[in-house]
Design a protein around this motif. Structure first.
Motif, PDB file in Angstrom:
ATOM      1  N   UNK A 667      -1.033   5.678   6.128  1.00  0.00           N
ATOM      2  CA  UNK A 667      -0.577   4.661   5.170  1.00  0.00           C
ATOM      3  C   UNK A 667      -0.079   3.417   5.893  1.00  0.00           C
ATOM      4  N   UNK A 668       0.649   3.595   6.998  1.00  0.00           N
ATOM      5  CA  UNK A 668       1.118   2.445   7.780  1.00  0.00           C
ATOM      6  C   UNK A 668      -0.062   1.648   8.328  1.00  0.00           C
ATOM      7  N   UNK A 669      -1.100   2.333   8.788  1.00  0.00           N
ATOM      8  CA  UNK A 669      -2.285   1.632   9.303  1.00  0.00           C
ATOM      9  C   UNK A 669      -2.985   0.838   8.205  1.00  0.00           C
ATOM     10  N   UNK A 670      -3.028   1.408   7.003  1.00  0.00           N
ATOM     11  CA  UNK A 670      -3.649   0.699   5.887  1.00  0.00           C
ATOM     12  C   UNK A 670      -2.846  -0.547   5.524  1.00  0.00           C
ATOM     13  N   UNK A 671      -1.521  -0.463   5.562  1.00  0.00           N
ATOM     14  CA  UNK A 671      -0.700  -1.646   5.286  1.00  0.00           C
ATOM     15  C   UNK A 671      -0.945  -2.731   6.330  1.00  0.00           C
ATOM     16  N   UNK A 672      -1.152  -2.309   7.572  1.00  0.00           N
ATOM     17  CA  UNK A 672      -1.480  -3.280   8.619  1.00  0.00           C
ATOM     18  C   UNK A 672      -2.809  -3.964   8.314  1.00  0.00           C
ATOM     19  N   UNK A 673      -3.782  -3.198   7.805  1.00  0.00           N
ATOM     20  CA  UNK A 673      -5.075  -3.790   7.441  1.00  0.00           C
ATOM     21  C   UNK A 673      -4.926  -4.811   6.323  1.00  0.00           C
ATOM     22  N   UNK A 674      -4.020  -4.557   5.398  1.00  0.00           N
ATOM     23  CA  UNK A 674      -3.816  -5.493   4.295  1.00  0.00           C
ATOM     24  C   UNK A 674      -3.324  -6.855   4.771  1.00  0.00           C
ATOM     25  N   UNK A 675      -2.668  -6.863   5.932  1.00  0.00           N
ATOM     26  CA  UNK A 675      -2.128  -8.118   6.468  1.00  0.00           C
ATOM     27  C   UNK A 675      -3.190  -8.962   7.163  1.00  0.00           C
ATOM     28  N   UNK A 676      -4.399  -8.440   7.314  1.00  0.00           N
ATOM     29  CA  UNK A 676      -5.465  -9.198   7.980  1.00  0.00           C
ATOM     30  C   UNK A 676      -5.881 -10.350   7.074  1.00  0.00           C
ATOM     31  N   UNK A 677      -5.834 -11.602   7.541  1.00  0.00           N
ATOM     32  CA  UNK A 677      -6.202 -12.749   6.683  1.00  0.00           C
ATOM     33  C   UNK A 677      -7.698 -12.739   6.374  1.00  0.00           C
ATOM     34  N   UNK A 678      -8.032 -13.157   5.169  1.00  0.00           N
ATOM     35  CA  UNK A 678      -9.434 -13.304   4.797  1.00  0.00           C
ATOM     36  C   UNK A 678     -10.131 -12.026   4.438  1.00  0.00           C
ATOM     37  N   UNK A 679      -9.400 -10.933   4.232  1.00  0.00           N
ATOM     38  CA  UNK A 679     -10.044  -9.676   3.886  1.00  0.00           C
ATOM     39  C   UNK A 679     -10.643  -9.789   2.484  1.00  0.00           C
ATOM     40  N   UNK A 683     -12.334  -5.040  -1.028  1.00  0.00           N
ATOM     41  CA  UNK A 683     -11.819  -4.143   0.002  1.00  0.00           C
ATOM     42  C   UNK A 683     -10.300  -4.092  -0.050  1.00  0.00           C
ATOM     43  N   UNK A 684      -9.659  -5.265  -0.324  1.00  0.00           N
ATOM     44  CA  UNK A 684      -8.202  -5.301  -0.420  1.00  0.00           C
ATOM     45  C   UNK A 684      -7.721  -4.410  -1.571  1.00  0.00           C
ATOM     46  N   UNK A 686      -9.287  -1.852  -2.823  1.00  0.00           N
ATOM     47  CA  UNK A 686      -9.516  -0.448  -2.464  1.00  0.00           C
ATOM     48  C   UNK A 686      -8.414   0.067  -1.539  1.00  0.00           C
ATOM     49  N   UNK A 687      -7.999  -0.760  -0.570  1.00  0.00           N
ATOM     50  CA  UNK A 687      -6.939  -0.350   0.355  1.00  0.00           C
ATOM     51  C   UNK A 687      -5.616  -0.184  -0.390  1.00  0.00           C
ATOM     52  N   UNK A 688      -5.335  -1.115  -1.313  1.00  0.00           N
ATOM     53  CA  UNK A 688      -4.095  -1.007  -2.085  1.00  0.00           C
ATOM     54  C   UNK A 688      -4.065   0.284  -2.905  1.00  0.00           C
ATOM     55  N   UNK A 689      -5.208   0.619  -3.517  1.00  0.00           N
ATOM     56  CA  UNK A 689      -5.272   1.865  -4.285  1.00  0.00           C
ATOM     57  C   UNK A 689      -5.009   3.070  -3.382  1.00  0.00           C
ATOM     58  N   UNK A 690      -5.606   3.032  -2.178  1.00  0.00           N
ATOM     59  CA  UNK A 690      -5.423   4.161  -1.265  1.00  0.00           C
ATOM     60  C   UNK A 690      -3.959   4.254  -0.801  1.00  0.00           C
ATOM     61  N   UNK A 691      -3.316   3.102  -0.519  1.00  0.00           N
ATOM     62  CA  UNK A 691      -1.905   3.115  -0.121  1.00  0.00           C
ATOM     63  C   UNK A 691      -1.042   3.688  -1.245  1.00  0.00           C
ATOM     64  N   UNK A 692      -1.316   3.270  -2.469  1.00  0.00           N
ATOM     65  CA  UNK A 692      -0.549   3.780  -3.607  1.00  0.00           C
ATOM     66  C   UNK A 692      -0.746   5.294  -3.753  1.00  0.00           C
ATOM     67  N   UNK A 693      -1.971   5.749  -3.543  1.00  0.00           N
ATOM     68  CA  UNK A 693      -2.257   7.185  -3.618  1.00  0.00           C
ATOM     69  C   UNK A 693      -1.475   7.951  -2.563  1.00  0.00           C
TER      70      UNK A 693
END
Length: 714
Positions: A667-679, A683-684, A686-693
């Motif tokens: 989950x921490x790695x996914x939050x780091x991915x969310x901080x990548x500019x221009x994503x 995909x953003x 999908x990552x948010x859904x996975x973090x919430x899960x």
């Protein structure tokens, strides 16, 4: 073939064949394609050389030497041996026999254990097998069991030899038949010798330690991919001239003449070789000294099979070379350019012809390691591979390896595209390509040292012996650790706690890695999971290949060890959450009933693996308490979880504290991915859904602890 000995003036019939001194011994046995039928033995020979009927070329020729058998029973033994060899339809089969008809190696070994029985009979005045009574057999039983200085294994094989002779009684003349009815009460040889049957004991082959195997395979792949490419151009030129040298030389090995006789032989050989070199359009090896190009005496002597001192000292020889007009090419037999690995070349300094030939031995050993390990082949199956054994199917994207399978019968022994037994990886195909560039004939692993006459001539029909690998693999490891690893910063292979690394250990180790590290990497490139898929699709997936037995044992051992660890953690308070938490606790606690369970066969291991109480599978983010009726990943093929189709919300999911630690990290790695500019927005989302899960699972785990407080969920 030896000269036929005089045979008794008796006409015997074995399985419908009238026996004479000229009766071919291998009448009903398939001969190896390389065998010369004219060289096969006949009944009257004093020695029966049976190598022509061996299905492989990596074993020394099997022979039966009859002079060692006592004369009164010698003819009877030969009749029995003839029956063993030629009764192939409805042959008697002993209990626990692996095949219906004993192979050549089996029957020659068996007759060796029958020899003591024949000596014992003659010492008691018995001259025919037909004169042996049940009381004599009982006495022999006592003789064997009371024997000191021999193992129980030897005693078991001595009993098997007599039992087999009894089993073949109906195919022998009446005067050579042991008494009717079961002998020794029908007990098995293992029971008679008080030794458990070999096939019912656990596989005693030691696995190679994972860290050692990882480095060994990495080293072998480096050699087959990089080092071999640096050496092959020079090596091929050296071996081409060496082949010419053996073709034009006298048949005898280099004579040990001295003085004038040795010079005369060398001059004759030189003239013949230069003529052959001219005809072939080759050049002579040279080296630069200042602005001059001179003959590379070391290279020419090595490739031309000369005495090095002869080329240095013999004036006539140098004049013959100069008068030949053959061009001299500098660096022809010297490897001087080496590939960089990790920004450093793997070797400093040139490699002359003798060094190149020495390095080639290590290259072929590396090829064996890659082929045998990444395919699951038996040692003999790998050593018997031939040129052209690799084919591809572009449509399926698969690489096939065609070879001769051991321990199978009938059409499955044929080597043809129709019976391709192995599906392999590109690394295996690359290693085969290297061997094809070196081998002088059809065998990829020719017998004897590289470049010798036997390697060139006999290597066309005979392969390297398995015993040589016991020397070559340790030599490869020592060379790599001392000469290559320090140059490129590769970790040393080191030594294995289980002792010398021998070929059979590769197969057992592959099974362990497939089961224990399906997501691990081999030398940073080949995944064990990929290797698993490939070999199971091919030869290893066949019932008689034996490799699935290795996989089954390893899976059972892993499952049992994991169950024990789960039980200990549960006892010490590990928390479990998720839909299948109760089922997880019930199965782990039920695992206590497996204490002391003895698995004595692959079938038992396979049966045990189907027990529901063992259906606990640890994944990367959760634990699957597998039940097919509720599995979200279920398909019609797999009999366990399919991780690529896993769903975190599956009813079979349970989460231990170990899973939660991995889930929190993910989950921490996914939050780091969310901080990548221009994503991208999809995909953003999908990552948010996975973090919430993940967060819901983490919260549910913490709040379901027996001692949970509102703060513990934060």
């Amino acid at each position: 073939m030896t000269k036929p000995a005089l045979e008794p003036a008796v006409t015997d019939v074995i399985n419908g064949t009238v026996i004479t001194a000229r009766t071919p011994v291998l009448l009903q046995r398939a001969l190896h394609p390389d065998a010369d039928p004219a060289g096969t033995p006949v009944f009257g020979d004093a020695t029966w050389r049976l190598a022509a009927a061996l299905p492989d070329r990596h074993t020394s020729g099997q022979a039966l030497t009859w002079v060692r058998y006592p004369l009164p029973l010698r003819h009877s033994c030969k009749l029995y041996a003839f029956a063993l060899i030629n009764v192939v339809d409805k042959a008697p089969r002993l209990p626990n026999a692996r095949t219906g008809v004993p192979g050549i190696k089996t029957l020659t070994a068996d007759l060796g254990y029958l020899h003591p029985f024949t000596v014992w009979l003659v010492e008691r005045g018995i001259r025919r097998f037909g004169d042996v009574g049940q009381s004599d057999l009982d006495s022999y039983y006592n003789h064997v069991t009371d024997k000191t200085g021999v193992s129980t294994s030897w005693k078991r094989k001595a009993f098997i030899a007599v039992q087999r002779l009894h089993a073949y009684r109906s195919f022998l003349p009446e005067h050579d038949r042991l008494p009717e009815g079961p002998i020794w009460g029908g007990a098995s040889a293992a029971e008679l010798a008080n030794q458990p049957a070999v096939r019912k004991t656990e596989n005693s082959t030691l696995r190679i330690q994972p860290e050692v195997m990882q480095k060994l395979l990495s080293a072998a792949l480096l050699v087959t991919d990089t080092i071999a490419a640096d050496l092959l151009p020079v090596a091929q030129r050296i071996l081409a001239m060496r082949a010419l040298a053996h073709q034009v030389s006298a048949r005898e090995q280099r004579p040990r003449f001295q003085g004038a006789e040795r010079n005369t032989f060398s001059l004759v050989h030189l003239r013949r070789l230069l003529c052959a070199v001219t005809t072939a359009g080759l050049a002579l090896p040279g080296r630069r000294i200042g602005d001059q190009i001179v003959l590379d005496h070391v290279g020419f002597a090595t490739a031309g099979w000369f005495d090095r001192e002869f080329l240095h000292r013999n004036v006539a020889g140098r004049e013959i070379i100069a008068a030949s007009g053959i061009p001299i090419e500098p660096g022809l037999f010297t490897a001087a350019e080496f590939t960089q690995v990790n920004d450093r070349t793997w070797r400093d300094g040139d490699a002359d012809a003798p060094t190149v030939l020495e390095l080639l031995r290590h290259v072929t050993t590396a090829c064996f390691l890659v082929i045998a390990y990444l395919s699951g082949l038996r040692t003999g199956e790998a050593l018997n591979l031939r040129r052209g054994c690799i084919s591809r199917d572009p449509r399926l994207g698969m690489v096939f390896l065609s070879g001769q399978q051991m321990k199978v019968a009938g059409a499955r022994q044929d080597r043809s595209p129709a019976t391709i037994p192995w599906v392999v990886t590109e690394q295996v195909a690359d290693a085969v390509t290297v061997l094809e560039a070196i081998a002088p004939g059809p065998m990829l692993f020719p017998i004897e040292a590289i470049g010798t006459r036997d390697w060139i001539v006999d290597g066309a029909v005979s392969s390297r012996r398995a015993g040589s690998l016991g020397r070559d693999v340790p030599a490869f490891m020592r060379w790599f650790d001392s000469a290559v690893a320090p140059m490129i910063g590769h970790p040393a292979i080191g030594t294995d706690a289980g002792g010398k690394i021998v070929a059979p250990r590769l197969r057992r180790t592959l099974a362990w890695h497939i089961v224990r590290r399906p997501g691990g990497t081999v030398a940073g490139a080949t995944q064990y999971g990929h290797v698993h898929t490939r070999i199971i699709q091919g030869y290893a997936g066949r019932a008689d290949a034996g490799f699935l037995d290795e996989i089954t044992f390893e899976e059972f051992l892993l499952r049992a060890e994991t169950l024990h660890e789960d039980y200990q953690r549960l006892r010490h308070g590990e928390h479990v959450s998720g839909p299948a938490a109760d089922a997880y606790r019930a199965r782990v606690q039920a695992g206590e009933r497996f204490a002391g369970l003895a698995i004595t066969s692959p079938a038992q291991a396979a049966t045990a693996l189907t027990n529901p109480d063992l259906q606990i599978h640890h994944g990367a983010l959760l634990t699957c308490v597998y039940r097919p009726t509720t599995a979200a990943c279920r398909d019609d093929v797999a009999d366990g979880p399919v991780w690529s189709r896993c769903r975190l919300t599956c009813a079979n999911a349970a989460r231990t504290d170990r899973d939660i630690a991995q889930l929190r990290k993910h989950a921490d790695n996914l939050r780091t991915d969310l901080a990548i500019p221009g994503i991208p927005a999809p995909l953003r989302d999908r990552i948010r859904d996975r973090v919430a899960e993940h967060e819901r699972a983490l919260t549910a785990h913490e709040t379901s602890r027996p001692d949970a407080t509102p703060e513990s969920a934060q």
